[in-house]
Motif scaffolding. Structure first.
Motif, short mmCIF file in Angstrom:
data_model
loop_
_atom_site.label_atom_id
_atom_site.label_comp_id
_atom_site.label_asym_id
_atom_site.label_seq_id
_atom_site.Cartn_x
_atom_site.Cartn_y
_atom_site.Cartn_z
N GLY A 6 0.80 -1.22 0.00
CA GLY A 6 0.00 0.00 0.00
C GLY A 6 0.83 1.26 0.00
N ASP A 7 0.12 2.36 0.14
CA ASP A 7 0.72 3.69 0.18
C ASP A 7 0.70 4.14 1.64
N ILE A 8 1.86 4.39 2.20
CA ILE A 8 1.93 4.70 3.63
C ILE A 8 1.21 6.01 3.98
N ALA A 19 11.31 7.52 5.84
CA ALA A 19 12.69 7.19 5.44
C ALA A 19 13.34 8.49 5.01
N ALA A 20 13.91 9.20 5.96
CA ALA A 20 14.42 10.56 5.71
C ALA A 20 15.90 10.54 5.36
N ASN A 21 16.43 11.71 5.00
CA ASN A 21 17.88 11.86 4.98
C ASN A 21 18.26 12.64 6.24
N LEU A 24 16.71 16.06 6.90
CA LEU A 24 15.25 16.13 6.78
C LEU A 24 14.82 17.03 5.61
N GLU A 25 15.56 16.88 4.51
CA GLU A 25 15.18 17.53 3.25
C GLU A 25 14.34 16.50 2.50
N HIS A 26 13.03 16.65 2.55
CA HIS A 26 12.19 15.59 2.01
C HIS A 26 11.99 15.75 0.50
N GLY A 27 13.09 15.52 -0.22
CA GLY A 27 13.12 15.85 -1.65
C GLY A 27 12.55 14.81 -2.60
N GLY A 28 12.45 13.56 -2.17
CA GLY A 28 11.99 12.52 -3.09
C GLY A 28 11.45 11.32 -2.35
N GLY A 29 11.06 10.31 -3.09
CA GLY A 29 10.61 9.04 -2.51
C GLY A 29 9.46 9.20 -1.53
N VAL A 30 9.47 8.33 -0.53
CA VAL A 30 8.38 8.32 0.45
C VAL A 30 8.40 9.60 1.29
N ALA A 31 9.57 10.20 1.48
CA ALA A 31 9.69 11.43 2.29
C ALA A 31 8.89 12.56 1.64
N TYR A 32 9.04 12.69 0.33
CA TYR A 32 8.30 13.72 -0.40
C TYR A 32 6.80 13.44 -0.32
N PRO A 125 7.91 2.36 6.07
CA PRO A 125 8.21 2.04 4.68
C PRO A 125 9.50 1.20 4.69
N ALA A 126 9.87 0.66 3.54
CA ALA A 126 11.11 -0.13 3.45
C ALA A 126 12.30 0.84 3.42
N ILE A 127 12.69 1.29 4.61
CA ILE A 127 13.77 2.27 4.77
C ILE A 127 15.02 1.83 3.99
N SER A 128 15.60 2.74 3.25
CA SER A 128 16.85 2.55 2.49
C SER A 128 16.72 1.67 1.23
N ALA A 129 15.52 1.12 0.99
CA ALA A 129 15.38 0.21 -0.16
C ALA A 129 15.00 0.94 -1.45
N GLY A 130 14.95 2.27 -1.42
CA GLY A 130 14.60 3.04 -2.62
C GLY A 130 15.83 3.78 -3.14
N ILE A 131 15.79 5.10 -3.01
CA ILE A 131 16.88 5.96 -3.49
C ILE A 131 18.23 5.56 -2.87
N TYR A 132 18.22 5.07 -1.63
CA TYR A 132 19.48 4.69 -0.97
C TYR A 132 20.03 3.33 -1.40
N GLU A 168 5.53 -5.73 -6.83
CA GLU A 168 6.78 -6.48 -6.99
C GLU A 168 7.56 -6.54 -5.67
N ASP A 169 7.67 -5.38 -5.00
CA ASP A 169 8.37 -5.34 -3.71
C ASP A 169 7.64 -6.17 -2.66
N TYR A 170 6.32 -6.11 -2.70
CA TYR A 170 5.52 -6.87 -1.75
C TYR A 170 5.80 -8.37 -1.93
N1 AR6 Z 1 4.28 4.45 0.58
C1 AR6 Z 1 5.07 3.41 0.94
N2 AR6 Z 1 6.30 3.20 0.44
C2 AR6 Z 1 6.76 4.09 -0.47
C3 AR6 Z 1 6.00 5.23 -0.89
C4 AR6 Z 1 4.71 5.38 -0.33
N3 AR6 Z 1 3.93 6.40 -0.65
N4 AR6 Z 1 6.74 5.92 -1.80
C5 AR6 Z 1 7.89 5.25 -1.95
N5 AR6 Z 1 7.91 4.16 -1.16
P1 AR6 Z 1 12.90 6.00 -0.55
P2 AR6 Z 1 15.41 5.66 0.99
C6 AR6 Z 1 8.96 3.12 -0.97
O1 AR6 Z 1 13.67 6.26 -1.78
O2 AR6 Z 1 15.85 4.58 0.06
C7 AR6 Z 1 14.39 10.65 -0.03
O3 AR6 Z 1 14.70 11.63 -0.98
C8 AR6 Z 1 9.98 2.92 -2.06
O4 AR6 Z 1 9.44 2.12 -3.09
O5 AR6 Z 1 11.73 6.84 -0.24
O6 AR6 Z 1 15.55 5.43 2.46
C9 AR6 Z 1 14.83 11.05 1.36
O7 AR6 Z 1 14.65 12.43 1.60
C10 AR6 Z 1 11.08 2.18 -1.28
O8 AR6 Z 1 10.81 0.78 -1.21
O9 AR6 Z 1 13.86 6.06 0.78
C11 AR6 Z 1 16.26 10.62 1.37
O10 AR6 Z 1 17.10 11.56 0.75
C12 AR6 Z 1 10.97 2.75 0.13
O11 AR6 Z 1 9.72 3.48 0.16
C13 AR6 Z 1 16.27 9.35 0.53
O12 AR6 Z 1 15.14 9.47 -0.33
C14 AR6 Z 1 12.09 3.69 0.52
O13 AR6 Z 1 12.46 4.47 -0.61
C15 AR6 Z 1 16.10 8.11 1.37
O14 AR6 Z 1 16.18 6.97 0.57
#
Ligand code: AR6
Length: 181
Positions: A6-8, A19-21, A24-32, A125-132, A168-170
């Motif tokens: 789901g969507d957190i 899953a912040a940096n 706490l610049e929430h520029g992308g991914g789940v943080a945004y 969320p899956a911390i670090s499994a996205g952009i990191y 796919e991740d699920y």
């Molecule tokens: N709900 C649940 N999971 C999500 C959502 C959502 N709405 N959107 C993305 N994900 P990431 P990181 C998943 O990149 O790797 C940011 O810019 C995504 O598919 O958000 O810890 C921060 O500010 C992945 O599996 O976090 C940091 O700079 C997971 O959330 C940096 O990205 C984590 O992906 C942190 O990177």
């Protein structure tokens, strides 16, 4: 720990974790997504986050294991009381003991804070499994280890959800754990 898809930002839990940096610049991914859903204006949520970081930590960055709590704003509609920001390791595709320990600290820091706040349900969320770029399977297995251990001695936390965004991740997560329980 329950693994769900789901969507957190739509998930109903008393605390949701970001899953912040470290800044706490929430520029992308789940943080945004969380910042946008909470405040509408992402820059406003970044401002609130940095202000709380200064108050709660006394610095303008956090280390692995340190967390910052911000108000849910619009996410209160989902029953959210707190957003807890934690920072996982940067992997860039690599995985080793050091990354694992940093991820453990990040997960544990959020669990401890939520327990201290009297939270009963928490979603990660899956911390670090996205952009990191940390391998999802390793991230999921680390979550299970930390949560299983923590839940034995938690005061208030009753349920921990790991929310995976894509089908796919699920599927990968369920497979990595050998089935959901
Ligand atoms: N709900 C649940 N999971 C999500 C959502 C959502 N709405 N959107 C993305 N994900 P990431 P990181 C998943 O990149 O790797 C940011 O810019 C995504 O598919 O958000 O810890 C921060 O500010 C992945 O599996 O976090 C940091 O700079 C997971 O959330 C940096 O990205 C984590 O992906 C942190 O990177």
């Amino acid at each position: 720990m329950k693994v769900v898809k789901g969507d957190i930002t739509k998930f109903r839990a008393e605390a949701i974790v970001n899953a912040a940096n470290k800044y706490l610049e929430h520029g992308g991914g789940v943080a945004y997504a969380i910042a946008k859903a909470a405040a509408g204006d992402v820059y406003e949520y970044i401002r609130i986050s940095k202000e709380e970081m200064k108050k709660q930590i006394g610095r303008d960055y956090i280390e692995h294991g340190e967390v910052v709590v911000t108000p849910p704003l619009r996410l209160a509609e989902n029953g959210v009381k707190y957003v807890i920001h934690t920072v996982g390791p940067y992997c860039g595709g690599k995985w080793d003991e050091d990354k694992k320990n940093k991820l453990k600290l990040a997960i544990l820091g959020a669990l401890k804070k939520a327990d201290e706040l009297g939270v009963k349900t928490i979603a990660f969320p899956a911390i670090s499994a996205g952009i990191y770029g940390c391998p999802l399977e390793e991230v999921v297995k680390t979550f299970k280890e930390v949560v299983d251990e923590f839940i034995k001695r938690s005061k208030s936390i009753k349920e921990v959800f790991l929310v995976l965004y894509s089908e796919e991740d699920y599927s990968k997560a369920i497979k990595a754990l050998g089935g959901n329980d």
